[in-house]
Design an enzyme around this catalytic site. Sequence first.
Site, PDB file in Angstrom:
ATOM      1  N   CYS A 117       0.847  -1.198   0.000  1.00 38.23           N
ATOM      2  CA  CYS A 117       0.000   0.000   0.000  1.00 38.23           C
ATOM      3  C   CYS A 117       0.883   1.249   0.000  1.00 38.23           C
ATOM      4  CB  CYS A 117      -0.965  -0.048   1.177  1.00 38.23           C
ATOM      5  SG  CYS A 117      -2.401   0.966   0.902  1.00 38.23           S
ATOM      6  N   GLU A 172      -0.982  -9.058   3.177  1.00 41.99           N
ATOM      7  CA  GLU A 172      -0.726  -9.670   4.492  1.00 41.99           C
ATOM      8  C   GLU A 172      -1.994 -10.192   5.157  1.00 41.99           C
ATOM      9  OE1 GLU A 172      -0.290  -6.474   3.717  1.00 41.99           O
ATOM     10  OE2 GLU A 172      -0.785  -5.089   5.347  1.00 41.99           O
ATOM     11  N   HIS A 186      -3.382  -4.970   0.483  1.00 40.77           N
ATOM     12  CA  HIS A 186      -2.659  -5.519   1.636  1.00 40.77           C
ATOM     13  C   HIS A 186      -2.670  -7.049   1.596  1.00 40.77           C
ATOM     14  CE1 HIS A 186      -2.138  -1.794   3.996  1.00 40.77           C
ATOM     15  NE2 HIS A 186      -3.246  -1.413   3.386  1.00 40.77           N
TER      16      HIS A 186
HETATM   17  N1  GLN Z   1      -1.893   6.643   3.099  1.00 44.55           N
HETATM   18  C1  GLN Z   1      -2.005   5.899   1.889  1.00 44.55           C
HETATM   19  C2  GLN Z   1      -3.391   6.019   1.273  1.00 44.55           C
HETATM   20  O1  GLN Z   1      -4.319   6.384   1.923  1.00 44.55           O
HETATM   21  C3  GLN Z   1      -1.649   4.445   2.107  1.00 44.55           C
HETATM   22  C4  GLN Z   1      -2.631   3.721   2.980  1.00 44.55           C
HETATM   23  C5  GLN Z   1      -2.102   2.417   3.494  1.00 44.55           C
HETATM   24  O2  GLN Z   1      -0.908   2.156   3.468  1.00 44.55           O
HETATM   25  N2  GLN Z   1      -2.976   1.581   3.999  1.00 44.55           N
HETATM   26  O3  GLN Z   1      -3.552   5.728   0.120  1.00 44.55           O
END
Ligand code: GLN
Length: 540
Positions: free
Chosen positions: A385, A514, A512
Amino acid sequence: MTKYIFCTGGVVSSVGKGVTAAAIGRILKARGLKVAIQKLDPYLNVDPGTMSPYQHGEVFVTADGAETDLDLGHYERFIDEHLNRTCNVTAGRVYMNVLEKERRGDYLGGTIQVIPHITNEIKRCIVLVAKETNADVVIVEVGGTVGDIESQPFLEAIRQMRQGIGRNDALFIHVTYLPHIGATGELKTKPTQHSVRELRSMGIQPQVIVARSDHEVEKELCDKIALFCDVDQEAVIPLVTTDLLYGVPLLLEDAGLGNYLVEALGLPRRKPELGDWRAMTARMRALTENGHAPVRIGIVGKYVELHDAYMSVKEALYHAASAQNRRLEIEWLYSGDLEKDRGWDVLESVDGIVVPGGFGYRGIEGKILAARFARERKVPYLGLCLGMQTMCIEFARDVLGYEDANSSEFETNSEHTVIDLMHEQRAVTELGGTMRLGVYPCRLVAGSKAGSAYGNADCVEERHRHRFEFNNVYRNAFADAGMLFSGISPDGHLVEIAEVQDHPFMVGSQFHPEFLSRPNAPHPLFSKLVEAALEHGKTR
Ligand code: GLN
């Protein structure tokens, strides 16, 4: 007819009630039962989505896009089921539901009270899990410790529920802690007795006591607990601290808990199928023994002092490393240190780098530096992300020469916002629950590293939690300079995976991965990272 197991905690918090609930889920599932697990959190936030990771640890995202407590991650990893938004309910959510009804006039002028309105709403939320999941057994973990003021309505609600459902279909498990007195070398049961008394004062008599301890618990001590807390001798289950999380179901099973629960709830008596789980934990345990070569992964993040903030990332790495018969060694690196020219020796020493998700500008430049190090030195890199976004910013600055490249999350005046707010996020004003959340499909590019990691699948589904995305204006420029967008949303609009082509493994995902890794089924992107890291380790 669904059966319910209510888990409460006593004496102190952080004794592993969540893992215990998850492990109970596994030993019941091993008997062919369909299991769901719910966490009731007594705090007033509507969900943990807006809470600081320092306060709360990781926010676990369910397939249907709920931002939930990290215990749901344990539940999913242990029982290998996709849980949903009904599986985590906070006091804030309960009050919000009740107050919304009150504002609508649904109570027809009645006085709204904790009992019965709040407790009824809690009961409704518990029953909803059974309805939505069709589980044979719903395990309900009540967060906090018995005696907390804020958990009282929850205890009252589960007391009423058991009263309504009946003794054969619901039972209470109390997870307590036996302190060890160093001077005399004794374990003490008194706090457990007090905690059970406290629970009884709420009208709840536990049927099972799981006694957590950092030391071996003698049979006589268990019998003493049974006598003073008025439970069956075989229902006092000692649970000694273990370094192997995934060994907990086996400890509980071998202490007889599975059979006891099945008997008490009138569930079919089946031999548990735990052979594969036993083999898996035996393999994991062997890896912790000295002499086993490690794979060393650096996690470059912002909240690294609190490992719980990266719970699923840590576990996913562990699953992948164990599956390749490697002991995992994590180096936790605060990205802000790299900005101050600290920590580079640690980065030099690792076989692979993970830059996990996050929010806000602090530490971002350090993550960008880590991505540069990985790209230039050809160190395997997995960006999750935000880690994918920083990988793209680094590429833009250094390969494409856009010196001011940034994400509009951090710098709105940059001429090259290669990461930008998603279109549908522009009108969003409230912070809670408004990100792009939950499962979305992603089409893979055949022949790419990500594509081959997923066994050349056409399309995969992964869980998301973000507001920003790769800015499509720059897609061609990146592609021409050697970045491959190997995962794209089916409508073609959203970059889901990016990878640096001239590199052994530098992959970033907007989602994500994970959250989908399991101890017995590591996630392919983590597996590939570990594989590449092992290769890299050989060349150093
Ligand atoms: N802050 C970034 C976004 O909102 C990444 C979010 C995250 O890593 N979950 O896109």
